[in-house]
Design an enzyme around this catalytic site. Structure first.
Site, PDB file in Angstrom:
ATOM      1  N   PRO A  64       0.817  -1.221   0.000  1.00 23.24           N
ATOM      2  CA  PRO A  64       0.000   0.000   0.000  1.00 23.24           C
ATOM      3  C   PRO A  64       0.850   1.270   0.000  1.00 23.24           C
ATOM      4  O   PRO A  64       0.329   2.360  -0.260  1.00 23.24           O
ATOM      5  CB  PRO A  64      -0.855  -0.122   1.269  1.00 23.24           C
ATOM      6  CG  PRO A  64      -0.305  -1.265   2.048  1.00 23.24           C
ATOM      7  CD  PRO A  64       0.559  -2.073   1.155  1.00 23.24           C
ATOM      8  N   ARG A  81      -4.722  -9.727 -19.640  1.00 24.30           N
ATOM      9  CA  ARG A  81      -5.731  -9.424 -20.671  1.00 24.30           C
ATOM     10  C   ARG A  81      -5.244  -8.415 -21.702  1.00 24.30           C
ATOM     11  O   ARG A  81      -5.880  -8.234 -22.740  1.00 24.30           O
ATOM     12  CB  ARG A  81      -7.080  -9.043 -20.059  1.00 24.30           C
ATOM     13  CG  ARG A  81      -7.084  -7.834 -19.187  1.00 24.30           C
ATOM     14  CD  ARG A  81      -8.308  -7.815 -18.306  1.00 24.30           C
ATOM     15  NE  ARG A  81      -9.559  -7.919 -19.054  1.00 24.30           N
ATOM     16  CZ  ARG A  81     -10.030  -7.013 -19.904  1.00 24.30           C
ATOM     17  NH1 ARG A  81      -9.340  -5.929 -20.136  1.00 24.30           N
ATOM     18  NH2 ARG A  81     -11.178  -7.190 -20.510  1.00 24.30           N
ATOM     19  N   ASP A 119     -11.785  -2.166 -25.446  1.00 25.10           N
ATOM     20  CA  ASP A 119     -12.285  -1.879 -24.104  1.00 25.10           C
ATOM     21  C   ASP A 119     -12.720  -0.433 -24.022  1.00 25.10           C
ATOM     22  O   ASP A 119     -11.962   0.458 -24.365  1.00 25.10           O
ATOM     23  CB  ASP A 119     -11.160  -2.073 -23.053  1.00 25.10           C
ATOM     24  CG  ASP A 119     -11.170  -3.475 -22.498  1.00 25.10           C
ATOM     25  OD1 ASP A 119     -12.087  -4.233 -22.840  1.00 25.10           O
ATOM     26  OD2 ASP A 119     -10.255  -3.785 -21.719  1.00 25.10           O
ATOM     27  N   GLU A 174       3.575  -7.105   8.679  1.00 24.43           N
ATOM     28  CA  GLU A 174       3.656  -5.644   8.552  1.00 24.43           C
ATOM     29  C   GLU A 174       4.473  -5.234   7.322  1.00 24.43           C
ATOM     30  O   GLU A 174       4.616  -4.050   7.043  1.00 24.43           O
ATOM     31  CB  GLU A 174       4.255  -5.023   9.818  1.00 24.43           C
ATOM     32  CG  GLU A 174       3.438  -5.266  11.073  1.00 24.43           C
ATOM     33  CD  GLU A 174       1.951  -4.948  10.900  1.00 24.43           C
ATOM     34  OE1 GLU A 174       1.628  -3.810  10.530  1.00 24.43           O
ATOM     35  OE2 GLU A 174       1.118  -5.852  11.134  1.00 24.43           O
TER      36      GLU A 174
END
Ligand code: 6GU
Length: 244
Positions: free
Chosen positions: A87, A152, A167, A114
């Site tokens: 993150p 993809r 797309d 962590e």
């Protein structure tokens, strides 16, 4: 494409065995190689984590087992950049997905607990990547998202009908709404234009819906791009119709 996956939980990646991605794996358009740090631990109990210096909650992944796993992955895929899922990384966007899909090989490092010792990141990691501003229990689910999105984009993975260039969400606008039979459901008919057989009118309607929904739901996407004259016209029509 060759993909090295460094993870304590390689079983999670069986989620890729379905649908178009599963077929791409069967056809070896993408080949996954697993390296489990636990298999490389020199500790007599195969430990891979330890308490954090400075104290506090949680554990930190040790350098030794991961470094040994990365060394093995790099021997297998010598030119692959090492991407750490965290993150703390840069948030993934479709342009980065497309860039990564052009690499012949990639190595993904999945953290648990962590995270991993910062010196391992300094020594071995080329890019840190996040999939959004929320916290997952480890890199694996984010890694699944990234591998799906990359696969993809590979040539021949999607059929012509739903090819990646086709797309409607390429990162800068939302998709138009889709409908299938029957023609009326719960008293709601299909928009008449879609059954008109007028392909030009259908294309125009879809573009208008895509622009309109982007304007309604993700206006910040529109302010990042310049619309063509026709696109501006269609969006103005959509906005007028909303105000009616
Ligand atoms: Cl890449 N890892 C974890 N643990 N949580 C996340 C993430 C990654 N991206 C968003 N949240």
């Amino acid at each position: 494409m060759q993909i090295g996956i460094i993870s304590l939980f390689p079983e999670i990646f069986s989620a890729l065995d379905y649908g178009v991605i599963g077929r791409a794996i069967d056809e070896q358009k993408v080949v996954l190689h697993y390296f489990n740090p636990r298999d490389y631990s020199t500790d007599k109990h195969q430990r891979v984590d330890d308490r954090p210096y400075g104290g506090g909650a949680g554990m930190v992944m040790q350098v030794q087992p991961i470094q040994a796993a990365i060394t093995c992955a790099k021997a297998c895929l010598p030119t692959a950049p090492v991407i750490y899922l965290t993150p703390q990384g840069r948030v993934l966007q479709q342009d980065t997905v497309q860039l990564l899909s052009k690499q012949p090989s990639l190595i993904f490092l999945n953290g648990r607990y962590e995270g991993v010792d910062e010196r391992l990141i300094a020594a071995e990691v080329d890019v840190e990547c996040s999939i959004g501003d929320y916290v997952l229990s480890g890199g694996e689910f984010a890694n699944l998202v990234l591998i799906d999105a990359i696969t993809r984009c590979l040539p021949g993975v999607l059929g012509h009908a739903d090819s990646a260039v086709n797309d409607s969400f390429t990162g800068d606008r939302l998709d138009y709404p889709h409908y299938t039979r029957p023609a009326i459901i719960n008293g709601m008919p299909v928009p008449a234009v879609l059954t008109s057989g007028d392909h030009q009118a259908i294309a125009r309607w879809r573009l208008k819906q895509a622009l309109g929904r982007t304007w309604q739901r993700r206006p910040e996407l529109l302010s990042k791009q310049s619309l063509s004259f026709e696109e501006r016209l269609l969006l103005d029509e959509f906005i007028d119709e909303c105000e009616e």
